[in-house]
Design an enzyme around this catalytic site. Structure first.
Site, mmCIF file in Angstrom:
data_model
loop_
_atom_site.group_PDB
_atom_site.id
_atom_site.type_symbol
_atom_site.label_atom_id
_atom_site.label_comp_id
_atom_site.label_asym_id
_atom_site.label_seq_id
_atom_site.Cartn_x
_atom_site.Cartn_y
_atom_site.Cartn_z
ATOM 1 C CB CYS A 2 -0.859 0.052 1.255
ATOM 2 S SG CYS A 2 -1.850 -1.416 1.454
ATOM 3 N NE ARG A 27 4.406 1.605 -1.411
ATOM 4 C CZ ARG A 27 5.348 1.690 -0.492
ATOM 5 N NH1 ARG A 27 6.449 2.347 -0.761
ATOM 6 N NH2 ARG A 27 5.188 1.139 0.685
ATOM 7 C CD1 TRP A 74 -0.193 -4.999 -4.435
ATOM 8 C CD2 TRP A 74 0.258 -6.186 -2.588
ATOM 9 N NE1 TRP A 74 0.445 -6.156 -4.815
ATOM 10 C CE2 TRP A 74 0.731 -6.892 -3.721
ATOM 11 C CE3 TRP A 74 0.427 -6.768 -1.324
ATOM 12 C CZ2 TRP A 74 1.364 -8.139 -3.624
ATOM 13 C CZ3 TRP A 74 1.057 -7.997 -1.231
ATOM 14 C CH2 TRP A 74 1.515 -8.665 -2.374
ATOM 15 C CG ASN A 100 1.993 0.296 3.949
ATOM 16 O OD1 ASN A 100 1.641 -0.866 3.720
ATOM 17 N ND2 ASN A 100 3.198 0.757 3.644
ATOM 18 N N GLY A 101 0.339 -1.656 6.235
ATOM 19 C CA GLY A 101 0.844 -2.603 7.227
ATOM 20 C C GLY A 101 -0.228 -3.613 7.560
ATOM 21 C CD GLU A 481 16.768 -18.252 -8.927
ATOM 22 O OE1 GLU A 481 16.279 -19.081 -9.708
ATOM 23 O OE2 GLU A 481 16.458 -17.045 -8.938
ATOM 24 C CE LYS A 485 17.224 -14.636 -11.187
ATOM 25 N NZ LYS A 485 15.920 -14.926 -10.680
ATOM 26 C CD GLU A 488 15.956 -14.000 -15.078
ATOM 27 O OE1 GLU A 488 15.977 -14.241 -13.870
ATOM 28 O OE2 GLU A 488 14.906 -13.862 -15.710
ATOM 29 C CG HIS A 504 30.001 -38.907 -14.548
ATOM 30 N ND1 HIS A 504 30.452 -40.200 -14.562
ATOM 31 C CD2 HIS A 504 29.978 -38.524 -13.244
ATOM 32 C CE1 HIS A 504 30.673 -40.589 -13.306
ATOM 33 N NE2 HIS A 504 30.402 -39.583 -12.489
ATOM 34 C CE LYS A 603 8.243 -9.895 -11.465
ATOM 35 N NZ LYS A 603 9.453 -10.647 -11.043
HETATM 36 O O1 M6R Z 1 5.109 -15.505 -11.476
HETATM 37 P P1 M6R Z 1 5.774 -16.826 -11.398
HETATM 38 O O2 M6R Z 1 6.538 -17.052 -10.147
HETATM 39 O O3 M6R Z 1 4.831 -17.978 -11.686
HETATM 40 O O4 M6R Z 1 6.814 -16.835 -12.605
HETATM 41 C C1 M6R Z 1 7.515 -17.995 -12.929
HETATM 42 C C2 M6R Z 1 8.729 -17.672 -13.751
HETATM 43 O O5 M6R Z 1 8.347 -17.079 -14.968
HETATM 44 C C3 M6R Z 1 9.678 -16.734 -13.009
HETATM 45 O O6 M6R Z 1 10.066 -17.294 -11.790
HETATM 46 C C4 M6R Z 1 10.926 -16.436 -13.840
HETATM 47 O O7 M6R Z 1 11.678 -17.579 -14.034
HETATM 48 C C5 M6R Z 1 11.734 -15.389 -13.089
HETATM 49 N N1 M6R Z 1 11.181 -14.102 -13.290
HETATM 50 C C6 M6R Z 1 13.155 -15.419 -13.460
HETATM 51 O O8 M6R Z 1 13.885 -14.525 -12.689
#
Ligand code: M6R
Length: 608
Positions: A2, A27, A74, A100-101, A481, A485, A488, A504, A603
């Site tokens: 919020c 936000r 939110w 907010n909170g 992970e 990162k 991407e 292997h 996103k």
């Molecule tokens: O909104 P979601 O968590 O379902 O999204 C899944 C993936 O698209 C998301 O985790 C994506 O791999 C990341 N944005 C990568 O950093």
């Protein structure tokens, strides 16, 4: 989360509030509203939906007045709706509140107030504040807010106005952000600097339990004992654009830095008495759990990587077999689903198409559906039997950071709860792990304090097109992970490998200068990892190691070492991922990439 804006001055308050709220849109929000003192009464307008719904309405039917409070919501308690939107007010609409909170004891307070005859219109926790201020208001608004906050538990930033005085605004903060903006014959309150930057660059940063009393042109700050606090004025040097990122160059970096607070939110909202996990939004009973013979964890991308840690935690703490699958594969893998299967969907957005389709498939086949998501009221949340919200706050950067750490912490909590209910783990282990989880925010801060060193280490990745991420056990899962990162956002091709698997096949790719990021935190696997590091170094690899601070011996085997604070092996994942996020971030910066909006990515992936 919020956003709050408040204004008292010579301008038309609605214009300042709408402008300010528009700067808090980043936000994330689902509704917006204002309350204005018109000298005759308080006029309140609030609507579900975008801020434009509110501003269009105000354009058609303007409200005059120089005192007002505004809010973007939110949703936390209660779905997004006009009635749940802020401001909330007392019975005769003479007092209005934005918040907010989370008021943790709102149910208890609501019951008390209802017994005293107060009627509630919304499902929010905030409405109790409006009625409490009403209860204590005897002509002195500041006193009433003091008395009301004595009753509150939880986190809050509050803005309060009253019909009786069109030259008075009261605000207070505890654990939720709030600043005061100081203008020429006008003053402001806001959740964040961008909201007021158009009008002033002079601000007070409020500390917890500080109260603000704005009367005419005078701003006074009090502590919780009503002593005046002499605040220093801070001059903001950012422009509006960078300020919406809170002074950070990119949302990704801002969100990396939000992680201590985000994981704390995930945790504390479900700790009863600061001790026991209370999954109150999950209806699975001990009896339900006894019937479950397997768990599927289904997700995409980063959420899938968090799911892999979830598999480890649930198998280890609750002794239930877990299959973790990628959502786009799950339905085509002939899954073993029946009435005794629990399917956990993990999704930051709650809208990812493959994850949603997997949810529907599992439901049709009789599984019990639980989801871990960040977005209240999202499709995945709505269609699940049980929802565990991560409470990470909006994540704007395409690259997930705080979504991952909060999902991982969520899994630890779920696994501990299951393990305790099923009597698999001892009370001692349960208590100790919760204590360790409670200290994790401070430990993340300690890792973040090494940002400059990590930035320096990243220079060794300059002009490299490939990198390998190695680990064993839990460290391998975090390596996955880390590799995603860096791929991407910096477009460096990176792969994660279980370190023992390298010889292997993959070790053939190692040549002079190949970057290898090796994670080694698991005590029982440390020596084996050191041997794997020696193997790649013998073939010319440049090794960046991430290990616990008490393993200085790793310096003998690696070219660079990044240390994380000491932590039990089970929970190291939440710390080791932080340097990997920073490495990816700085690699992207070095290569001139658009960090927050990497090429070809969105996103929220709403197509299969
Ligand atoms: O909104 P979601 O968590 O379902 O999204 C899944 C993936 O698209 C998301 O985790 C994506 O791999 C990341 N944005 C990568 O950093």
């Amino acid at each position: 989360m919020c956003g709050i804006v408040g204004y008292l001055g010579h301008k038309k308050a609605t214009e300042v509030l709408v402008e300010g709220l528009s700067k808090l849109e980043y936000r994330g929000y689902d509704s917006a509203g204002v309350a204005i003192n018109t000298k005759e009464n308080l006029e309140i307008r609030k609507f579900k939906g975008r801020l434009s719904v509110l501003s269009d309405d105000l354009e058609k039917n303007p409200i005059n007045g120089g005192l007002g409070i505004g809010h973007t919501r939110w949703a936390t308690h209660g779905e997004p709706s006009d009635v749940n939107s802020h401001p909330h007010f007392n019975k005769d609409k003479s007092i209005a509140v934005v918040h907010n909170g989370i008021i943790e004891n709102y149910l208890e307070l609501k019951e008390e107030l209802q017994n005293e005859g107060y009627e509630f219109l919304s499902q929010t926790d905030t409405e109790v504040v409006a009625h409490l201020v009403d209860k204590y208001y005897k002509g002195n608004l500041l006193d009433a807010v003091y008395k009301a906050t004595e009753k509150l538990r939880g986190a809050y930033a509050l803005g309060v106005i009253c019909k009786d005085n069109d030259k008075e605004l009261v605000a207070v903060r505890k654990d939720s952000p709030l600043i005061v903006g100081l203008g020429e014959n006008e003053n402001f309150i806001a959740s964040d600097i961008p909201a007021i930057l158009k009008y002033t660059k002079k601000v007070y940063f409020l500390e917890n339990n500080e109260f603000v009393h704005i009367v005419d042109n005078n701003v006074t700050v009090f502590d919780m004992n009503k002593n005046i606090v002499n605040k220093a004025i801070n001059e903001i040097t950012w422009d509006v654009e960078s300020a919406s990122k809170g002074g950070y160059e990119h949302f990704m970096l801002k969100e990396i830095y939000e992680q201590p607070n985000a994981v704390k939110e995930t945790l504390i909202r479900r700790l009863d008495n600061n001790k026991c996990i209370k999954l109150d939004d999950i209806k699975l009973t001990k009896e339900d759990l006894e019937k479950i013979n397997k768990v599927y964890i289904i997700a995409c991308g980063t959420a899938y990587h968090a799911g892999l840690i979830g598999k480890y935690a649930i198998e280890k703490f609750a002794n239930i077999p877990v299959i973790c699958d990628i959502a786009s594969e799950f339905r085509y893998n002939n899954p073993f689903i029946d009435n005794n299967t629990l399917v956990i969907l993990v999704s930051q957005s709650g809208e990812t198409a493959d994850t949603l389709a997997s949810l529907r498939y599992a439901k049709e086949n009789g599984a019990r559906i639980m989801s871990i998501t960040n977005v209240v009221g999202s499709s995945i949340a709505r269609e699940s039997d049980d929802v565990f919200y991560t409470w990470a706050g909006p994540e704007i950067s395409v690259a997930s950071t705080k979504a991952y750490t909060t999902q991982v912490v969520s899994f630890y909590m779920i696994a501990l709860d299951f393990g305790m209910k099923k009597e698999i783990i001892t009370k001692e282990f349960y208590d100790k792990t919760i204590e360790n989880l409670k200290s994790i925010d401070k430990k993340i801060e300690k890792v973040l304090s090494q940002e400059d060193y990590i930035k320096e280490v990243t220079k060794t990745l300059n002009k490299k097109d490939n990198a390998f991420y190695l680990g064993r056990g839990l460290d391998y899962l975090v390596a996955m992970e880390g590799a995603l990162k860096i791929k991407e956002i910096s477009y460096i091709h990176a792969e994660a490998f279980a370190a023992g698997e390298l010889k292997h096949g993959t070790i053939a790719l190692i040549e002079k200068g190949t970057p290898v990021i090796a994670i080694l935190t698991q005590e029982n696997l440390l020596e084996k990892m050191i041997s794997n590091i020696e193997e790649v170094r013998a073939r010319g690899a440049y090794v960046i190691a991430i290990t616990k601070e008490n393993h200085k011996e790793v310096e003998k085997s690696a070219d660079k070492v990044i240390y994380i604070p000491d932590i039990c092996d089970n929970l190291s994942t939440v710390l080791t991922v932080i340097p990997l996020q920073l490495l990816a971030y700085y690699a992207a910066i070095q290569r001139g990439c658009d960090v927050d909006k990497p090429r070809n990515l969105a996103k929220s992936v709403t197509v299969e």
